[in-house]
Design an enzyme around this catalytic site. Structure first.
Site, short mmCIF file in Angstrom:
data_model
loop_
_atom_site.label_atom_id
_atom_site.label_comp_id
_atom_site.label_asym_id
_atom_site.label_seq_id
_atom_site.Cartn_x
_atom_site.Cartn_y
_atom_site.Cartn_z
N GLU A 36 4.49 -54.99 24.05
CA GLU A 36 3.39 -54.07 23.74
C GLU A 36 2.40 -54.73 22.78
O GLU A 36 2.02 -54.17 21.76
CB GLU A 36 3.91 -52.74 23.20
CG GLU A 36 2.91 -51.61 23.45
CD GLU A 36 3.45 -50.22 23.09
OE1 GLU A 36 2.66 -49.27 23.26
OE2 GLU A 36 4.61 -50.08 22.67
N TYR A 110 8.86 -55.47 29.19
CA TYR A 110 8.42 -54.20 28.62
C TYR A 110 8.40 -53.18 29.76
O TYR A 110 7.46 -53.10 30.54
CB TYR A 110 7.03 -54.34 27.98
CG TYR A 110 6.47 -53.04 27.44
CD1 TYR A 110 7.26 -52.17 26.72
CD2 TYR A 110 5.14 -52.69 27.66
CE1 TYR A 110 6.76 -50.98 26.22
CE2 TYR A 110 4.62 -51.49 27.17
CZ TYR A 110 5.44 -50.65 26.45
OH TYR A 110 4.93 -49.47 25.96
N ASP A 154 11.91 -54.39 25.32
CA ASP A 154 11.90 -52.94 25.22
C ASP A 154 12.08 -52.40 26.62
O ASP A 154 11.14 -52.37 27.41
CB ASP A 154 10.58 -52.46 24.60
CG ASP A 154 10.45 -50.95 24.58
OD1 ASP A 154 11.44 -50.26 24.91
OD2 ASP A 154 9.36 -50.45 24.25
N ASN A 156 13.09 -49.33 27.24
CA ASN A 156 12.72 -47.91 27.19
C ASN A 156 13.78 -46.98 27.77
O ASN A 156 13.47 -45.87 28.21
CB ASN A 156 11.37 -47.68 27.87
CG ASN A 156 10.23 -47.63 26.86
OD1 ASN A 156 10.34 -46.95 25.84
ND2 ASN A 156 9.16 -48.34 27.13
N ASP A 257 7.26 -48.43 15.66
CA ASP A 257 8.38 -47.48 15.72
C ASP A 257 9.66 -48.15 16.22
O ASP A 257 10.73 -47.54 16.18
CB ASP A 257 8.03 -46.25 16.57
CG ASP A 257 7.33 -46.58 17.87
OD1 ASP A 257 7.08 -47.76 18.15
OD2 ASP A 257 7.01 -45.63 18.62
N HIS A 258 9.55 -49.39 16.67
CA HIS A 258 10.72 -50.21 17.02
C HIS A 258 10.98 -51.21 15.89
O HIS A 258 10.07 -51.56 15.14
CB HIS A 258 10.46 -51.01 18.29
CG HIS A 258 10.23 -50.19 19.51
ND1 HIS A 258 11.16 -50.05 20.52
CD2 HIS A 258 9.13 -49.46 19.90
CE1 HIS A 258 10.66 -49.28 21.48
NE2 HIS A 258 9.44 -48.91 21.13
#
EC number: 3.1.11.2
Length: 267
Positions: A36, A110, A154, A156, A257-258
């Site tokens: 990201e 991602y 990530d 998710n 936030d990660h």
């Protein structure tokens, strides 16, 4: 001989380069994988990374969205960018590196977040996520001769019961719905991937890498999810020394936030 690799969804690399530098100066991983990044290739802030010794950088960027990058102290070769789902998103990059007489294919992913509603009939973003995971099932940890593999990123999805703060309450929440968790576990099974983060942490222990911005006091509430992952081919499993989840980074100035996750190997 030791080797370390860090994965981190940075949520805008230009905005958060100060905390990237903070991580690197303190922990100095051999390879840093970012997700990201939210920046086109020409505007990617490579100079600060090179100044810290990361002279080998490959990027797959996109304006304002997505984006993955690998910054390495070790030479990178045979870089490849896979267009999952054929929509042109910058969500995957891979490269070969050599260390300790090993040749390793490194994948940085991602995976789409999937929106808020876990129903592809009314939420195309969720359908996109499921299609992306379906394509990932073709990726093999032993897909190249004489080459080990590491997959980070990530993804998710928090696939296991204790990868979320409340299994029961999150069963209908995107990132922990059964169709997602079963899909990601099938990616691991079909590709013969090892979940390195769970190799030394039993599945009945809580393990998080993400805490929502929406929580007023994220640390006190501790309602986390394990959305970030490090996998490998089976031959690297015995060489894993430890995994570090840098929870303190969630409290740094203007944080993602990660948080960063680092795997340390003895090869």
């Amino acid at each position: 001989m030791g080797f370390s690799i860090t994965t981190w969804n940075i949520n805008s690399v230009r905005l958060r380069m100060p905390i990237v530098e903070q991580l690197v100066l303190k922990h100095r991983p051999d390879i840093l994988c970012l997700q990201e990044t939210k920046v086109t290739n020409d505007l990617f802030p490579a100079a600060p990374l090179r100044a810290m010794g990361y002279n080998h950088i490959i990027i797959h960027g996109q304006k304002g969205y997505h984006g993955v990058a690998i910054a390495s102290r070790i030479p990178l070769a045979e870089d490849h960018r896979q267009d999952y789902c054929g929509v042109g998103d910058a969500r995957h990059i891979s490269a070969i590196f050599e260390h300790g007489n090993r040749r390793v294919r490194l994948h940085n992913f991602y995976v789409p977040a999937g929106g808020d509603e876990p129903d592809r009939t009314i939420n195309p973003k969720f359908g996109h996520k499921l299609d992306f995971i379906e394509e990932m099932k073709l990726l093999k940890a032993n897909g190249e001769a004489n080459t080990s593999a590491i997959l980070v990123g990530d993804l998710n999805i928090a696939p296991l019961e204790h990868d979320v703060w409340s299994h029961k309450q999150l069963l209908k929440i995107v990132s922990h719905t059964p169709v997602e968790t079963e899909g990601l576990l099938e990616v691991m099974k079909r590709g013969a991937w090892l979940d390195l983060m769970r190799q030394h942490v039993p599945e009945n222990e809580k393990l998080y890498t993400w805490w929502s911005y929406r929580a007023k006091d994220w640390e006190a509430a501790d309602r986390g999810r394990r959305l970030d992952h490090i996998w490998s081919s089976s031959d690297l499993g015995p060489h894993l020394k430890r995994i570090e989840i840098l929870k303190e980074a969630r409290g740094w100035d203007r944080p993602s936030d990660h948080v960063p996750v680092t795997a340390h190997f003895d090869f």
